[in-house]
Design a protein around this motif. Structure first.
Motif, PDB file in Angstrom:
ATOM      1  N   UNK A 118       0.845  -1.200   0.000  1.00  0.00           N
ATOM      2  CA  UNK A 118       0.000   0.000   0.000  1.00  0.00           C
ATOM      3  C   UNK A 118       0.881   1.250   0.000  1.00  0.00           C
ATOM      4  N   UNK A 119       1.959   1.203   0.796  1.00  0.00           N
ATOM      5  CA  UNK A 119       2.866   2.356   0.841  1.00  0.00           C
ATOM      6  C   UNK A 119       3.493   2.570  -0.549  1.00  0.00           C
ATOM      7  N   UNK A 120       3.867   1.477  -1.191  1.00  0.00           N
ATOM      8  CA  UNK A 120       4.441   1.593  -2.542  1.00  0.00           C
ATOM      9  C   UNK A 120       3.424   2.265  -3.465  1.00  0.00           C
ATOM     10  N   UNK A 121       2.164   1.837  -3.358  1.00  0.00           N
ATOM     11  CA  UNK A 121       1.125   2.403  -4.235  1.00  0.00           C
ATOM     12  C   UNK A 121       0.968   3.896  -4.009  1.00  0.00           C
ATOM     13  N   UNK A 122       1.168   4.319  -2.769  1.00  0.00           N
ATOM     14  CA  UNK A 122       0.951   5.742  -2.470  1.00  0.00           C
ATOM     15  C   UNK A 122       2.202   6.591  -2.629  1.00  0.00           C
ATOM     16  N   UNK A 123       3.338   5.943  -2.925  1.00  0.00           N
ATOM     17  CA  UNK A 123       4.579   6.708  -3.051  1.00  0.00           C
ATOM     18  C   UNK A 123       4.627   7.375  -4.417  1.00  0.00           C
ATOM     19  N   UNK A 124       4.804   8.673  -4.421  1.00  0.00           N
ATOM     20  CA  UNK A 124       4.865   9.382  -5.705  1.00  0.00           C
ATOM     21  C   UNK A 124       5.862  10.510  -5.621  1.00  0.00           C
ATOM     22  N   UNK A 125       6.044  11.207  -6.709  1.00  0.00           N
ATOM     23  CA  UNK A 125       6.903  12.397  -6.733  1.00  0.00           C
ATOM     24  C   UNK A 125       8.378  12.069  -6.843  1.00  0.00           C
ATOM     25  N   UNK A 126       9.199  13.060  -6.542  1.00  0.00           N
ATOM     26  CA  UNK A 126      10.647  12.920  -6.723  1.00  0.00           C
ATOM     27  C   UNK A 126      11.204  11.802  -5.843  1.00  0.00           C
ATOM     28  N   UNK A 127      12.093  11.016  -6.409  1.00  0.00           N
ATOM     29  CA  UNK A 127      12.731   9.953  -5.630  1.00  0.00           C
ATOM     30  C   UNK A 127      11.838   8.751  -5.381  1.00  0.00           C
ATOM     31  N   UNK A 128      10.636   8.760  -5.968  1.00  0.00           N
ATOM     32  CA  UNK A 128       9.709   7.678  -5.636  1.00  0.00           C
ATOM     33  C   UNK A 128      10.158   6.331  -6.219  1.00  0.00           C
ATOM     34  N   UNK A 129      10.834   6.370  -7.361  1.00  0.00           N
ATOM     35  CA  UNK A 129      11.265   5.103  -7.972  1.00  0.00           C
ATOM     36  C   UNK A 129      12.212   4.369  -7.024  1.00  0.00           C
ATOM     37  N   UNK A 130      13.190   5.104  -6.495  1.00  0.00           N
ATOM     38  CA  UNK A 130      14.153   4.503  -5.560  1.00  0.00           C
ATOM     39  C   UNK A 130      13.463   3.984  -4.307  1.00  0.00           C
ATOM     40  N   UNK A 131      12.553   4.818  -3.813  1.00  0.00           N
ATOM     41  CA  UNK A 131      11.895   4.452  -2.556  1.00  0.00           C
ATOM     42  C   UNK A 131      11.070   3.171  -2.731  1.00  0.00           C
ATOM     43  N   UNK A 132      10.359   3.094  -3.851  1.00  0.00           N
ATOM     44  CA  UNK A 132       9.543   1.893  -4.096  1.00  0.00           C
ATOM     45  C   UNK A 132      10.432   0.654  -4.186  1.00  0.00           C
ATOM     46  N   UNK A 133      11.565   0.811  -4.891  1.00  0.00           N
ATOM     47  CA  UNK A 133      12.469  -0.338  -5.035  1.00  0.00           C
ATOM     48  C   UNK A 133      12.963  -0.807  -3.667  1.00  0.00           C
ATOM     49  N   UNK A 134      13.323   0.152  -2.820  1.00  0.00           N
ATOM     50  CA  UNK A 134      13.844  -0.222  -1.490  1.00  0.00           C
ATOM     51  C   UNK A 134      12.774  -0.927  -0.663  1.00  0.00           C
ATOM     52  N   UNK A 135      11.561  -0.383  -0.710  1.00  0.00           N
ATOM     53  CA  UNK A 135      10.480  -0.997   0.072  1.00  0.00           C
ATOM     54  C   UNK A 135      10.248  -2.444  -0.367  1.00  0.00           C
ATOM     55  N   UNK A 136      10.214  -2.638  -1.702  1.00  0.00           N
ATOM     56  CA  UNK A 136       9.974  -3.989  -2.209  1.00  0.00           C
ATOM     57  C   UNK A 136      11.150  -4.905  -1.855  1.00  0.00           C
ATOM     58  N   UNK A 137      12.377  -4.358  -1.970  1.00  0.00           N
ATOM     59  CA  UNK A 137      13.571  -5.161  -1.679  1.00  0.00           C
ATOM     60  C   UNK A 137      13.554  -5.626  -0.217  1.00  0.00           C
ATOM     61  N   UNK A 138      13.148  -4.714   0.700  1.00  0.00           N
ATOM     62  CA  UNK A 138      13.095  -5.090   2.116  1.00  0.00           C
ATOM     63  C   UNK A 138      12.174  -6.289   2.336  1.00  0.00           C
ATOM     64  N   UNK A 139      11.043  -6.291   1.642  1.00  0.00           N
ATOM     65  CA  UNK A 139      10.126  -7.430   1.769  1.00  0.00           C
ATOM     66  C   UNK A 139      10.770  -8.693   1.195  1.00  0.00           C
ATOM     67  N   UNK A 140      11.369  -8.526  -0.005  1.00  0.00           N
ATOM     68  CA  UNK A 140      11.919  -9.700  -0.694  1.00  0.00           C
ATOM     69  C   UNK A 140      13.008 -10.395   0.132  1.00  0.00           C
ATOM     70  N   UNK A 141      13.770  -9.591   0.868  1.00  0.00           N
ATOM     71  CA  UNK A 141      14.850 -10.178   1.692  1.00  0.00           C
ATOM     72  C   UNK A 141      14.282 -11.159   2.719  1.00  0.00           C
ATOM     73  N   UNK A 142      13.021 -10.930   3.100  1.00  0.00           N
ATOM     74  CA  UNK A 142      12.435 -11.779   4.152  1.00  0.00           C
ATOM     75  C   UNK A 142      11.554 -12.892   3.586  1.00  0.00           C
ATOM     76  N   UNK A 143      11.588 -13.045   2.269  1.00  0.00           N
ATOM     77  CA  UNK A 143      10.706 -14.048   1.636  1.00  0.00           C
ATOM     78  C   UNK A 143      11.426 -15.354   1.347  1.00  0.00           C
ATOM     79  N   UNK A 144      10.735 -16.475   1.487  1.00  0.00           N
ATOM     80  CA  UNK A 144      11.293 -17.716   0.935  1.00  0.00           C
ATOM     81  C   UNK A 144      11.024 -17.692  -0.574  1.00  0.00           C
ATOM     82  N   UNK A 145      11.485 -18.718  -1.280  1.00  0.00           N
ATOM     83  CA  UNK A 145      11.446 -18.588  -2.748  1.00  0.00           C
ATOM     84  C   UNK A 145      10.016 -18.563  -3.311  1.00  0.00           C
TER      85      UNK A 145
END
Ligand code: ATP
Length: 594
Positions: A118-145
């Protein structure tokens, strides 16, 4: 429930090619859900974090999801993209890469994933691409395959599960109410709220009684009432006039874009026929609503199209949207003013009007709308004789309109319904009434010769079997498509091709490539015929007999003769809005009578 557990159910759903087992898996999943998580589970099963109508898109481009995956797995983005191109699915790439990490038991909760998406969906404006990537990456680090595989597909808008709304309703009913006998109540709530998450949560918290109390709400689209067909005015009077309904209400049928207008104070929202938020598309209509509607809250049902009152010219749907897409919306609104012909009202000043009879509702339109600059109350009359209906039909056609819509004067607004309360009569073609059929692309058959370059020789298309919530084949289409259209279809179909027959598709014909049933096309055919090859209109027993090739029991379905593509309809129709088997059979019967 952890997100990893949820994705083990997704894994099973992806593997099945039977709709019944899809419902079973969903029902097992829902049974495990706590009341705090059921709403989130329902949305995530459809690859969303909100109901379909809410304009909340998690949307990330391939390269950004690849970058996030790269961060999480310590891999170069380019390498990730290479793997993705090789495998053709980011989910498989994520699975392969995260296997190296060996996160054995992922503790990530559904809430954490849901909130971050939801936070990714609401992230917009300058720097949003980086921020979305980081948020998703944080989740992925905690995921099994397996969790990683399903997680990356969500921001790409491609969860590959293809679970339709009626199947979710079946799953909820089976899990919570034991069987499908009370499904009707859920369906009613769904037709009036369009929000499966809300229904699930209400059901989990307060049971069926609480679901029955769910109300129409401004800002939540109501599923549109639709029309049945009848061949001519005589049939209309025969079928629709009775003691309770001594006359019928007749309005012109505008060939525009259906828009449901919601107003609450200064806030105006608009929804399309398939419940998408279209508010941004119609700045001119919003202005009109603010100026012309004085009452605080309303929901109006209307057809929008470009109209010049001076010359009484109407521009049809295809042309209106083409021009609006091609040019800047603001500019076009000036040269080609959009108007909305308001033919119904569903809510007035804090009160639902769904159960109010049509003639009374029309009085509310008069009270709600001042003037006729942009919002124009659709002109209509109560008529009693077939000859009067015929005259109005001819009058509409002579003005360049599609025909007329005839309605029962005493009818309630039946959200999501298609029955003889509303009937459309359309323009004649070569002396006969004709109508197009909306089909869903099920797959394509790779052709020989020139067209092989585009990878398609014929499309396998189907219609919607409402009773079984599945798509059944009705035709192969090879003609009527230009090379450019083939390229377009190929481009779209490639994104949704799948390895095996989707669970909600029932077809005896096996195409070269299956696609998820998502693309709706409008098809014109010369005739509907009976056919042993197509599953449209076959009973379940007949389909099984046909599959087992029991010739003596060989059944017949229905098929289209000389079908050709007229237009793409996926902008305003979901696959479940395609022509239904019931309608197809009715059209066949009408044709036989002639
Ligand atoms: P088609 O494919 O024939 O255009 P459809 O499948 O989109 O129609 P139908 O139920 O066949 O939907 O026809 C009803 C549609 O006609 C409505 O969805 C609405 O957009 C449009 N319409 C135009 N004028 C009216 C009117 N006066 N009353 C109701 N609907 C109208």
């Amino acid at each position: 429930m952890t997100f990893a557990e949820l994705t083990t159910y997704f894994e099973k759903m992806e593997e099945t090619s039977s709709r019944l087992s899809l419902i079973e898996i969903l029902s097992d999943l829902f049974k495990q859900a706590h009341k705090d998580e059921i709403e989130k589970i329902v949305y995530l099963s459809q690859g969303r974090v909100a109901p379909f109508y809410a304009p909340i898109e998690i949307g990330m481009a391939d390269k950004n999801v690849a970058a996030a995956l790269g961060f999480a797995c310590g891999e170069e983005k380019e390498k990730v993209l290479q793997l993705y191109n090789k495998l053709g699915d980011m989910g498989l790439a994520a699975k392969q890469l995260s296997e190296k990490f060996k996160v054995k038991s992922s503790k990530l909760s559904i809430k954490e994933v849901f909130d971050t998406l939801t936070e990714i969906a609401h992230t917009g404006g300058e720097g949003s691409v980086d921020k979305k990537q980081k948020l998703l990456a944080e989740l992925l680090k905690q995921c099994d395959s397996t969790a990683a595989k399903h997680l990356v597909r969500i921001p790409l808008g491609n969860n590959r599960l293809g679970i339709g709304d009626p199947t979710i309703l079946d799953g909820l009913a089976t899990a919570k109410l034991g069987d499908k006998s009370n499904r009707k109540q859920l369906e009613k709530a769904y037709n009036e709220t369009s929000d499966l998450g809300l229904i699930a949560q209400t059901l989990w918290e307060g049971g069926l009684e609480a679901v029955k109390k769910l109300q129409v709400h401004v800002g939540r689209p109501i599923r549109s009432e639709l029309c049945e067909r009848l061949p001519n005015p005589v049939k209309v009077i025969e079928k629709m006039v009775d003691e309770k309904n001594p006359g019928v209400h007749v309005t012109p049928k505008y060939d525009g874009f259906r828009v449901q207008i919601h107003k609450n104070g200064d806030k105006v929202e608009m929804f399309s026929r398939n419940l998408e938020d279209m508010t941004h598309m119609f700045p001119d209509l919003i202005e009109g609503v603010r100026k012309q509607v004085k009452v605080k809250s309303v929901i109006l049902d209307s057809e929008a199209l470009a109209y010049q009152p001076e010359s009484e010219e109407f521009l049809p749907f295809q042309e209106t949207t083409k021009r609006r897409r091609k040019h800047n919306i603001e500019e076009v609104s000036k040269s080609l003013p959009l108007r909305a012909f308001v033919f119904d009202i569903l809510y007035y000043d804090g009160k639902s009007l769904l159960d109010t009879p049509l003639l009374e509702r029309l009085e509310y339109i008069k009270k709600a709308i001042h003037g006729d600059e942009v919002l124009i109350p659709a002109p209509g009359k109560v008529l009693h004789k077939a000859s009067e209906v015929q005259t109005m039909l001819e009058d509409s056609i002579s003005k360049g309109l599609e025909g007329v819509v005839v309605k029962r004067t005493d009818s309630a607004y039946q959200a999501g319904g298609r029955n003889f309360n509303w009937v459309k009569l359309k323009r004649h073609a070569a002396g006969e009434l004709h109508d197009t059929i909306d089909c869903v692309i099920l797959g394509y058959i790779i052709g020989k010769g020139k067209r092989t370059a585009f990878g398609a020789g014929a499309l396998l298309v189907g219609v919607y079997d409402e009773k079984n919530d599945e798509f059944v084949s009705v035709s192969k289409i090879g003609t009527g498509l230009t090379d450019i259209e083939w390229q377009e279809i190929h481009k779209r179909a490639d994104k949704i091709k799948v390895e095996h027959k989707p669970a909600r598709v029932n077809s005896l014909i096996i195409p070269s490539v299956w696609v998820r049933p998502e693309i709706v096309i409008e098809v014109l055919a010369d005739e509907i015929t009976r056919s042993p090859l197509h599953t449209a209109g076959m009973s379940q027993n007949e389909k099984t007999a046909a599959k087992e090739d029991k010739v003596e029991e060989r059944p017949t379905g229905y098929a289209l003769r000389f079908p050709r593509l007229v237009s793409f309809r996926d902008r305003d129709k979901k696959p479940e809005d395609a022509t239904s088997v019931k309608e197809l059979i009715e059209m066949y019967n009408e044709q036989e009578k002639k």
